[in-house]
Write a protein that holds these residues in place. Structure first.
Motif, mmCIF file in Angstrom:
data_model
loop_
_atom_site.group_PDB
_atom_site.id
_atom_site.type_symbol
_atom_site.label_atom_id
_atom_site.label_comp_id
_atom_site.label_asym_id
_atom_site.label_seq_id
_atom_site.Cartn_x
_atom_site.Cartn_y
_atom_site.Cartn_z
ATOM 1 N N ALA A 19 0.861 -1.182 0.000
ATOM 2 C CA ALA A 19 0.000 0.000 0.000
ATOM 3 C C ALA A 19 0.901 1.238 0.000
ATOM 4 C CB ALA A 19 -0.899 -0.015 1.222
ATOM 5 N N PRO A 20 0.432 2.376 -0.472
ATOM 6 C CA PRO A 20 -0.925 2.551 -0.994
ATOM 7 C C PRO A 20 -1.029 2.178 -2.465
ATOM 8 C CG PRO A 20 0.214 4.640 -0.992
ATOM 9 C CD PRO A 20 1.182 3.637 -0.422
ATOM 10 N N VAL B 123 -9.502 -0.013 -0.931
ATOM 11 C CA VAL B 123 -8.945 1.112 -0.172
ATOM 12 C C VAL B 123 -10.082 1.837 0.522
ATOM 13 C CG1 VAL B 123 -7.663 3.281 -0.317
ATOM 14 C CG2 VAL B 123 -7.038 1.359 -1.799
ATOM 15 N N LEU B 124 -9.893 2.157 1.795
ATOM 16 C CA LEU B 124 -10.890 2.870 2.587
ATOM 17 C C LEU B 124 -10.238 4.058 3.259
ATOM 18 C CD1 LEU B 124 -12.527 -0.268 4.208
ATOM 19 C CD2 LEU B 124 -13.538 1.149 2.416
ATOM 20 N N THR B 125 -10.924 5.188 3.254
ATOM 21 C CA THR B 125 -10.415 6.394 3.892
ATOM 22 C C THR B 125 -11.165 6.615 5.194
ATOM 23 O OG1 THR B 125 -9.889 7.372 1.736
ATOM 24 C CG2 THR B 125 -9.992 8.857 3.630
ATOM 25 N N THR B 126 -10.443 6.573 6.305
ATOM 26 C CA THR B 126 -11.031 6.770 7.625
ATOM 27 C C THR B 126 -10.490 8.055 8.226
ATOM 28 O OG1 THR B 126 -9.290 5.623 8.861
ATOM 29 C CG2 THR B 126 -11.009 4.257 7.870
ATOM 30 N N SER B 127 -10.912 8.365 9.429
ATOM 31 C CA SER B 127 -10.462 9.592 10.091
ATOM 32 C C SER B 127 -8.973 9.562 10.398
ATOM 33 C CB SER B 127 -11.249 9.809 11.385
ATOM 34 O OG SER B 127 -11.055 8.706 12.259
ATOM 35 N N GLY C 298 -6.752 8.105 8.281
ATOM 36 C CA GLY C 298 -6.005 7.963 7.046
ATOM 37 C C GLY C 298 -6.485 6.795 6.207
ATOM 38 N N GLU C 299 -5.683 6.415 5.203
ATOM 39 C CA GLU C 299 -6.056 5.329 4.303
ATOM 40 C C GLU C 299 -5.701 3.972 4.890
ATOM 41 O OE1 GLU C 299 -4.578 5.547 0.346
ATOM 42 O OE2 GLU C 299 -6.235 6.805 -0.339
ATOM 43 N N THR C 300 -6.588 3.024 4.668
ATOM 44 C CA THR C 300 -6.353 1.641 5.060
ATOM 45 C C THR C 300 -7.056 0.773 4.020
ATOM 46 O OG1 THR C 300 -6.523 0.031 6.867
ATOM 47 C CG2 THR C 300 -8.359 1.574 6.595
ATOM 48 N N ASP C 301 -7.209 -0.510 4.303
ATOM 49 C CA ASP C 301 -7.957 -1.377 3.394
ATOM 50 C C ASP C 301 -8.611 -2.498 4.185
ATOM 51 O OD1 ASP C 301 -5.926 -3.218 3.896
ATOM 52 O OD2 ASP C 301 -4.939 -2.929 1.969
ATOM 53 N N VAL C 302 -9.419 -3.287 3.505
ATOM 54 C CA VAL C 302 -10.186 -4.350 4.156
ATOM 55 C C VAL C 302 -9.265 -5.360 4.826
ATOM 56 C CG1 VAL C 302 -11.767 -6.274 3.742
ATOM 57 C CG2 VAL C 302 -12.160 -4.067 2.615
ATOM 58 N N ILE C 303 -8.200 -5.764 4.134
ATOM 59 C CA ILE C 303 -7.290 -6.765 4.692
ATOM 60 C C ILE C 303 -6.732 -6.298 6.022
ATOM 61 C CG2 ILE C 303 -5.023 -7.848 4.384
ATOM 62 C CD1 ILE C 303 -5.652 -8.199 1.451
ATOM 63 N N ARG C 304 -6.260 -5.087 6.087
ATOM 64 C CA ARG C 304 -5.645 -4.589 7.323
ATOM 65 C C ARG C 304 -6.665 -4.402 8.437
ATOM 66 N NH1 ARG C 304 -2.801 -3.300 2.996
ATOM 67 N NH2 ARG C 304 -0.523 -3.311 3.118
ATOM 68 N N LEU C 305 -7.884 -4.055 8.102
ATOM 69 C CA LEU C 305 -8.912 -3.898 9.135
ATOM 70 C C LEU C 305 -9.314 -5.222 9.760
ATOM 71 C CD1 LEU C 305 -11.267 -1.219 7.505
ATOM 72 C CD2 LEU C 305 -9.638 -0.889 9.388
ATOM 73 N N LEU C 306 -9.134 -6.329 9.031
ATOM 74 C CA LEU C 306 -9.531 -7.638 9.550
ATOM 75 C C LEU C 306 -8.402 -8.358 10.271
ATOM 76 C CD1 LEU C 306 -11.734 -8.988 6.609
ATOM 77 C CD2 LEU C 306 -12.518 -8.325 8.889
ATOM 78 N N GLN C 307 -7.191 -7.859 10.193
ATOM 79 C CA GLN C 307 -6.072 -8.609 10.747
ATOM 80 C C GLN C 307 -6.096 -8.733 12.262
ATOM 81 O OE1 GLN C 307 -2.496 -6.976 8.968
ATOM 82 N NE2 GLN C 307 -2.722 -8.254 7.141
ATOM 83 N N GLY C 308 -6.878 -7.924 12.922
ATOM 84 C CA GLY C 308 -7.031 -8.082 14.362
ATOM 85 C C GLY C 308 -7.903 -9.252 14.749
ATOM 86 N N GLY C 309 -8.628 -9.830 13.782
ATOM 87 C CA GLY C 309 -9.419 -11.022 14.053
ATOM 88 C C GLY C 309 -10.833 -10.771 14.545
ATOM 89 N N ARG D 285 -15.669 3.667 10.700
ATOM 90 C CA ARG D 285 -16.369 4.587 9.798
ATOM 91 C C ARG D 285 -15.417 4.997 8.678
ATOM 92 N NH1 ARG D 285 -20.106 8.639 13.475
ATOM 93 N NH2 ARG D 285 -21.010 7.030 14.826
ATOM 94 N N ALA D 286 -15.931 5.023 7.458
ATOM 95 C CA ALA D 286 -15.097 5.377 6.302
ATOM 96 C C ALA D 286 -15.924 6.163 5.303
ATOM 97 C CB ALA D 286 -14.539 4.111 5.650
#
Length: 505
Positions: free
Chosen positions: A65-66, A413-417, A419-430, A459-460
């Motif tokens: 990324a990005p 790609v998702l834009t949150t408060s 900064g930028e992230t993505d679905v894969i990284r948001l799910l890595q916490g399990g 929120r994105a």
């Protein structure tokens, strides 16, 4: 001794289950009969959906990324593959996902998953052969007996996961019956040093007598697999010899092929097994313990990995008291149909591989289909498991269904408060993900308040790559809920405990 979950079998699938459970904070013990990781060459292929789900759990790297642009729905050129030994198949994946085929020796994955399991706190007990599995209805648990280096060991646990292979002791002791197809062919494998290195070129070789698949390695050895469709071996459990492999290769090739040093000799067949249930009370089956098929198409390891990733988060929630009333039951409902399809498509591929001029026309038809883009989409999705759609979880009596539930949410790609992230990284916490997109999505926030301890709420900004106002996404990447069907709170109460409402109110 006690634990919350016992995993029986320490191959890559069992180690992955243990790593996942321990990462969720579950007290996990794994019992494995072998003293160390086997170096015997086995599976080397992970297909797209397994790669994608492993990336979402942090076991494989996410794409760099990005990356920009609304390209999440585009596709790569693809990775070349085969169907029944016929070239021309391409496995594709959306451009924001990892490469659709990962070549990695099974032993390397097993070591990686074992290291992560130990780091997360799982107890790995090697040289422990399980001899008994008894469910205790009154104690709400299972008693495991095993023989270890220091003598008998007894574990009392809440759940057992059988990852102990095709001859599973857990499956047998749990009394789980299977549907089987007997062996009709014989096949050999081994790594040999050819007397003449050019005697057998790398690749797939079809002759009127069968098939030979050859591949060289860095040590100058040639890894060989043979397929003889004349019938099953008289005793397929007898170990083969170097001379038997030499005779078989020479007979199929129609010429003498001399061999020197030989290692890792083995035999296999098209025997297949599908357990009639992947769950019996507090006992679950994953990988080869649940399903066995002819190893064509490299689907076995991927199917077991997806079993593990489907089960682990559900079992972790159940141990923590956070699972909804139907959650554990979805494992069998979701994974058995997938395993059945794998068995069926491998049997279909073997039918195409059988020698004889009567099949030449059929092979010609399939070769033509593989050359067409539409056929690549169907067969590629079949082999890579990217066409998997999970059955509905919400009860039919709710009167409404969500057309997107059960489909896979591809990376975007998702834009949150922050900064930028993505679905894969948001799910890595399990954690299950509640994704709220824009002002319309924010309107669903109050419905989920009772599950704040379970969910990760993000929120994105709205994006065309995720055409929803809100989504409930499971830790394995599949969509549990989207607007258009039942209420969010109804879906949450089916998956997770702790809410004030129920789906059948």
């Amino acid at each position: 001794m006690r634990a919350q979950v016992a995993v029986v079998g320490g191959g890559p699938v069992g180690m992955l289950v243990a790593a996942e459970l321990a990462a969720y904070g579950v007290d996990t013990v794994l019992l494995e009969s072998r003293a160390d990781v086997s170096e015997r060459p086995k599976a080397t292929t992970l297909h797209a959906r397994a790669v994608q789900c492993l990336a979402r759990r942090g076991h494989l790297p996410a794409p760099a990324a990005p990356y920009a642009g609304p390209g999440a729905r585009g596709a790569r050129t693809g990775s070349p593959f085969h169907f029944a030994g016929l070239p021309g198949l391409f496995i594709t994946a959306p451009e924001t996902e990892p490469e659709p085929i990962l070549k990695c020796p099974q032993a390397r994955l097993e070591r990686q998953f074992e290291e992560r399991a130990r780091e997360a706190g799982a107890r790995i007990l090697r040289e422990h052969r399980v001899t008994g599995v008894v469910q205790d209805e009154e104690a709400d648990g299972v008693r495991i007996t095993a023989e270890g280096p220091q003598g008998p060991v007894v574990y009392d646990v809440r759940y057992v996961v059988g990852a102990d292979g095709a001859r599973s002791t857990v499956r047998e002791r749990a009394g789980i019956a299977s549907d089987t197809h007997p062996a009709t062919i014989s096949a050999l494998m081994g790594a040999v040093r050819l007397a003449e290195p050019d005697a057998l070129a790398p690749g797939w070789h079809r002759t009127p007598r069968g098939w030979i698949v050859a591949k060289g390695d860095a040590e100058g050895m040639t890894h060989i697999r043979t397929l003889n469709c004349a019938g099953a071996h008289a005793d397929r459990h007898l170990p083969p010899t170097q001379e038997e492999l030499r005779r078989e290769v020479s007979w199929i090739a129609g010429r003498e092929i001399a061999m020197g040093e030989a290692r890792w000799l083995g035999r296999f067949s098209d025997f297949s097994r599908l357990a009639r249930t992947f769950r019996e009370g507090r006992v679950f089956l994953v990988g080869d313990a649940a399903h066995v098929h002819f190893p064509i198409g490299g689907q076995g390891l991927s199917t077991g990995v997806l079993d593990a990733l489907n089960l682990a988060w559900k079992l972790a929630l159940a141990v923590r008291g956070e699972a909804g009333p139907q959650l554990l039951g979805t494992y069998d409902a979701e994974r058995r149909p997938v395993a059945r399809r794998v068995i069926e498509n491998t049997r279909a591929q073997l039918a195409l591989m059988r020698p004889g001029p009567e099949l030449d026309a059929l092979r010609g038809v399939f070769s033509g289909l593989l050359a067409q883009e539409g056929a690549q989409g169907h067969l590629g999705g079949l082999i890579s498991a990217q066409d998997t759609v999970l059955p509905a979880v919400l009860p039919a009596r709710s009167g409404r269904s969500c057309p997107s539930a059960g489909t896979f949410l591809h990376n975007a790609v998702l834009t949150t408060s922050t900064g930028e992230t993505d679905v894969i990284r948001l799910l890595q916490g399990g954690r299950p993900l509640l994704l709220l997109l824009g002002e319309k999505g924010a309107g669903h926030r109050e419905e989920a308040r009772d599950w704040d301890g379970i969910l990760r709420v993000v929120r994105a900004r709205p994006t065309p790559d995720v055409p929803y106002e809100a989504l409930l996404v499971r830790p394995d990447g599949y969509i549990a809920w989207a607007p258009g069907g039942a209420d969010l709170a109804d879906a949450l109460s089916v998956y997770f405990a702790g809410g004030a409402r129920t789906a059948c109110r």
